[in-house]
Motif scaffolding. Structure first.
Motif, PDB file in Angstrom:
ATOM      1  N   THR A  83     -98.812  10.976 -21.459  1.00 49.24           N
ATOM      2  CA  THR A  83     -99.684  10.100 -20.477  1.00 49.24           C
ATOM      3  C   THR A  83     -98.174   9.197 -19.866  1.00 49.24           C
ATOM      4  OG1 THR A  83    -101.248   9.574 -22.079  1.00 49.24           O
ATOM      5  CG2 THR A  83    -101.022   8.009 -20.493  1.00 49.24           C
ATOM      6  N   LEU A 101    -108.782  11.445 -17.650  1.00 51.14           N
ATOM      7  CA  LEU A 101    -107.561  11.405 -18.336  1.00 51.14           C
ATOM      8  C   LEU A 101    -106.872  12.556 -18.876  1.00 51.14           C
ATOM      9  CD1 LEU A 101    -108.779   8.178 -20.456  1.00 51.14           C
ATOM     10  CD2 LEU A 101    -107.124   8.046 -18.570  1.00 51.14           C
ATOM     11  N   ARG A 157    -114.864   2.245 -27.089  1.00 56.54           N
ATOM     12  CA  ARG A 157    -114.276   3.520 -26.579  1.00 56.54           C
ATOM     13  C   ARG A 157    -113.585   3.392 -25.489  1.00 56.54           C
ATOM     14  NH1 ARG A 157    -114.409   7.179 -30.679  1.00 56.54           N
ATOM     15  NH2 ARG A 157    -116.471   7.546 -31.373  1.00 56.54           N
ATOM     16  N   SER A 158    -112.320   3.902 -25.149  1.00 55.78           N
ATOM     17  CA  SER A 158    -111.606   3.503 -23.958  1.00 55.78           C
ATOM     18  C   SER A 158    -112.005   4.700 -22.863  1.00 55.78           C
ATOM     19  CB  SER A 158    -110.006   4.107 -24.264  1.00 55.78           C
ATOM     20  OG  SER A 158    -109.737   5.125 -24.750  1.00 55.78           O
ATOM     21  N   PHE A 168    -110.240  14.170 -30.015  1.00 53.96           N
ATOM     22  CA  PHE A 168    -110.607  12.990 -29.179  1.00 53.96           C
ATOM     23  C   PHE A 168    -111.577  11.894 -30.124  1.00 53.96           C
ATOM     24  CE2 PHE A 168    -115.003  13.723 -27.962  1.00 53.96           C
ATOM     25  CZ  PHE A 168    -115.191  15.122 -28.221  1.00 53.96           C
ATOM     26  N   GLY A 169    -111.667  10.543 -29.476  1.00 58.90           N
ATOM     27  CA  GLY A 169    -112.246   9.622 -30.240  1.00 58.90           C
ATOM     28  C   GLY A 169    -111.531   9.015 -31.416  1.00 58.90           C
ATOM     29  N   GLU A 170    -110.275   9.307 -31.401  1.00 57.91           N
ATOM     30  CA  GLU A 170    -109.521   8.809 -32.735  1.00 57.91           C
ATOM     31  C   GLU A 170    -109.114   7.294 -32.416  1.00 57.91           C
ATOM     32  OE1 GLU A 170    -108.233  10.691 -30.688  1.00 57.91           O
ATOM     33  OE2 GLU A 170    -106.651   9.722 -29.793  1.00 57.91           O
ATOM     34  N   LEU A 171    -108.917   6.852 -31.269  1.00 53.50           N
ATOM     35  CA  LEU A 171    -108.560   5.466 -30.890  1.00 53.50           C
ATOM     36  C   LEU A 171    -109.492   4.416 -31.598  1.00 53.50           C
ATOM     37  CD1 LEU A 171    -106.840   5.543 -27.267  1.00 53.50           C
ATOM     38  CD2 LEU A 171    -105.962   5.988 -29.539  1.00 53.50           C
ATOM     39  N   ALA A 172    -110.533   4.671 -31.376  1.00 53.91           N
ATOM     40  CA  ALA A 172    -111.730   3.619 -31.910  1.00 53.91           C
ATOM     41  C   ALA A 172    -111.728   3.634 -33.255  1.00 53.91           C
ATOM     42  CB  ALA A 172    -112.969   3.956 -31.325  1.00 53.91           C
ATOM     43  N   ARG A 216     -99.210  12.248 -27.202  1.00 53.81           N
ATOM     44  CA  ARG A 216     -99.997  12.020 -26.209  1.00 53.81           C
ATOM     45  C   ARG A 216     -99.512  10.788 -25.354  1.00 53.81           C
ATOM     46  NH1 ARG A 216    -106.249  11.326 -28.040  1.00 53.81           N
ATOM     47  NH2 ARG A 216    -106.099  13.470 -27.430  1.00 53.81           N
ATOM     48  N   PHE A 239    -120.206  10.196 -25.621  1.00 53.19           N
ATOM     49  CA  PHE A 239    -120.020   8.795 -25.721  1.00 53.19           C
ATOM     50  C   PHE A 239    -119.449   8.071 -24.356  1.00 53.19           C
ATOM     51  CE2 PHE A 239    -116.151  10.030 -28.213  1.00 53.19           C
ATOM     52  CZ  PHE A 239    -115.259   9.543 -27.004  1.00 53.19           C
TER      53      PHE A 239
HETATM   54  P1  CMP Z   1    -111.527   6.445 -27.987  1.00 57.86           P
HETATM   55  O1  CMP Z   1    -110.935   5.406 -27.215  1.00 57.86           O
HETATM   56  O2  CMP Z   1    -112.258   6.183 -29.308  1.00 57.86           O
HETATM   57  O3  CMP Z   1    -112.603   7.163 -26.996  1.00 57.86           O
HETATM   58  C1  CMP Z   1    -112.130   7.818 -25.897  1.00 57.86           C
HETATM   59  C2  CMP Z   1    -111.038   8.834 -26.245  1.00 57.86           C
HETATM   60  O4  CMP Z   1    -110.290   9.368 -25.311  1.00 57.86           O
HETATM   61  C3  CMP Z   1    -109.723   8.125 -26.968  1.00 57.86           C
HETATM   62  O5  CMP Z   1    -110.450   7.399 -28.282  1.00 57.86           O
HETATM   63  C4  CMP Z   1    -108.925   9.307 -26.961  1.00 57.86           C
HETATM   64  O6  CMP Z   1    -109.085  10.039 -27.933  1.00 57.86           O
HETATM   65  C5  CMP Z   1    -109.219   9.923 -25.795  1.00 57.86           C
HETATM   66  N1  CMP Z   1    -108.028   9.463 -24.738  1.00 57.86           N
HETATM   67  C6  CMP Z   1    -107.818   8.147 -24.103  1.00 57.86           C
HETATM   68  N2  CMP Z   1    -106.948   8.065 -23.438  1.00 57.86           N
HETATM   69  C7  CMP Z   1    -106.123   9.606 -23.282  1.00 57.86           C
HETATM   70  C8  CMP Z   1    -105.115  10.224 -22.760  1.00 57.86           C
HETATM   71  N3  CMP Z   1    -104.452   9.563 -22.010  1.00 57.86           N
HETATM   72  N4  CMP Z   1    -105.145  11.408 -22.948  1.00 57.86           N
HETATM   73  C9  CMP Z   1    -105.931  12.150 -23.734  1.00 57.86           C
HETATM   74  N5  CMP Z   1    -106.903  11.607 -24.408  1.00 57.86           N
HETATM   75  C10 CMP Z   1    -107.161  10.331 -24.103  1.00 57.86           C
END
Ligand code: CMP
Length: 225
Positions: free
Chosen positions: A135, A70, A90-91, A79-83, A131, A39
Motif C-alpha cells: 500500500t 484498493l 468494513r474499510s 480479505f475481511g481480516e481487518l474488521a 500488505r 459486504f
Molecule cells: P475489512 O476492513 O474487514 O473489509 C474490507 C477489506 O478490504 C479489509 O478488511 C481488508 O481485508 C481489505 N483491504 C483493505 N485495504 C486494503 C488494501 N490496501 N489492499 C488490499 N486489501 C485491502
C-alpha cells in the motif's frame, strides 16, 4: 474444491497439516455470483474470507463520492481480516468480478483457534506487513509516477498474479472493465485508456475485452519505473 489453493493462503502458511485441517473444518464454502457485493464499506462484520476460485475487487469511496479500487484479489488471497483483528466497520466494499467461491471464517472460531498458535500469529503479522508495504508503494507511485507509468505497473502486477505465459507473451484475464482498471490505477477512464491505446499502438500490449496480453514486458517494466 481445490484445497491446495486454500492451503496456499497466508492464513495457512507454515501450519502443520493437522492444524490446517482443523481450521479448514471451521470454514464454510460460499458461492458468490459476479457483481453482488459480499459486504459494503461501513458495514459491521466479523467474518474473514479466503478466495478458493474467482476474483474479488475491494473498492472504497473517496470523500467526494468517487470509487477507487484498493486491490483485486484472486485464489489463495484473504480479505475481511481487518474488521476481525480491529473491530471497526468494513474499510472497503468487496464485490466478485467473476463467479467466485470463498471460504468464510467467523471471528470467534478464528480467535479461539489462534490462541495457542504463535507461529500462525506471526505469519499473519507478516502478511499484514506485506500488505502495508504494498500500500505504501502504491501511495508513493500515486505521487511520483505519471498515469502511463502507473498503468504499466498495474498491468505488470496483474500479469504477475493472474497471467498465463503464452506464445505471444503473458495473457491476463483480469475481468476488469475499463472503468475498474482506471479505478485501480487511480485515474480517470479517459486517461487510463489513452495510456493503454498508446501501449497497444507501440505493440507492447494487445487488448480483447477483459483480457490483455503483455507482448513486451521489458518496455512495460521500463515505463513503470
Ligand atoms: P475489512 O476492513 O474487514 O473489509 C474490507 C477489506 O478490504 C479489509 O478488511 C481488508 O481485508 C481489505 N483491504 C483493505 N485495504 C486494503 C488494501 N490496501 N489492499 C488490499 N486489501 C485491502
Amino acid at each position: 474444491m481445490d484445497q491446495a489453493v486454500l492451503l496456499s493462503a497466508p492464513l495457512f502458511a507454515g501450519m502443520k497439516p493437522a492444524e490446517a485441517q482443523a481450521l479448514l473444518r471451521a470454514m464454510t464454502p460460499v458461492e458468490m455470483p459476479k457483481g453482488e457485493p459480499i459486504f459494503a464499506q461501513g458495514d459491521t462484520g466479523d467474518v474473514l474470507y479466503v478466495i478458493a476460485a474467482g476474483k474479488v475487487k475491494l473498492g472504497s469511496l473517496t470523500s467526494d463520492g468517487r470509487e477507487s479500487l484498493l486491490a483485486v484479489l484472486g485464489p489463495g488471497e484473504m480479505f475481511g481480516e481487518l474488521a476481525i483483528f480491529d473491530p471497526a466497520p468494513r474499510s472497503a466494499t468487496a464485490t466478485p468480478i467473476a463467479p467466485t467461491v470463498c471460504y468464510s471464517l467467523g471471528h470467534d472460531d478464528f480467535v479461539a483457534w489462534l490462541q495457542d498458535k504463535p507461529a500462525a500469529s506471526l505469519q499473519l503479522l507478516a502478511f499484514l506487513a506485506r500488505r502495508l508495504r504494498r500500500t505504501n508503494a502504491s501511495l508513493s507511485d500515486m505521487i511520483f509516477t505519471d498515469v502511463a507509468g502507473r498503468v504499466a505497473g498495474t498491468l505488470l502486477d496483474l500479469a504477475a498474479r493472474f497471467g498465463q505465459q503464452t506464445a505471444q507473451g503473458v495473457t491476463v484475464v483480469h475481468d476488469l472493465t475499463q472503468e475498474e482498471l482506471a479505478q485501480l490505477v487511480g485515474t480517470s477512464r479517459e486517461s487510463a485508456n489513452k495510456a493503454l491505446s498508446d501501449f497497444a499502438s507501440r505493440g507492447w500490449i494487445e487488448r480483447k475485452g477483459k483480457t490483455t496480453t503483455l507482448l513486451n514486458l521489458d518496455r512495460l517494466r521500463r515505463r513503470a519505473r
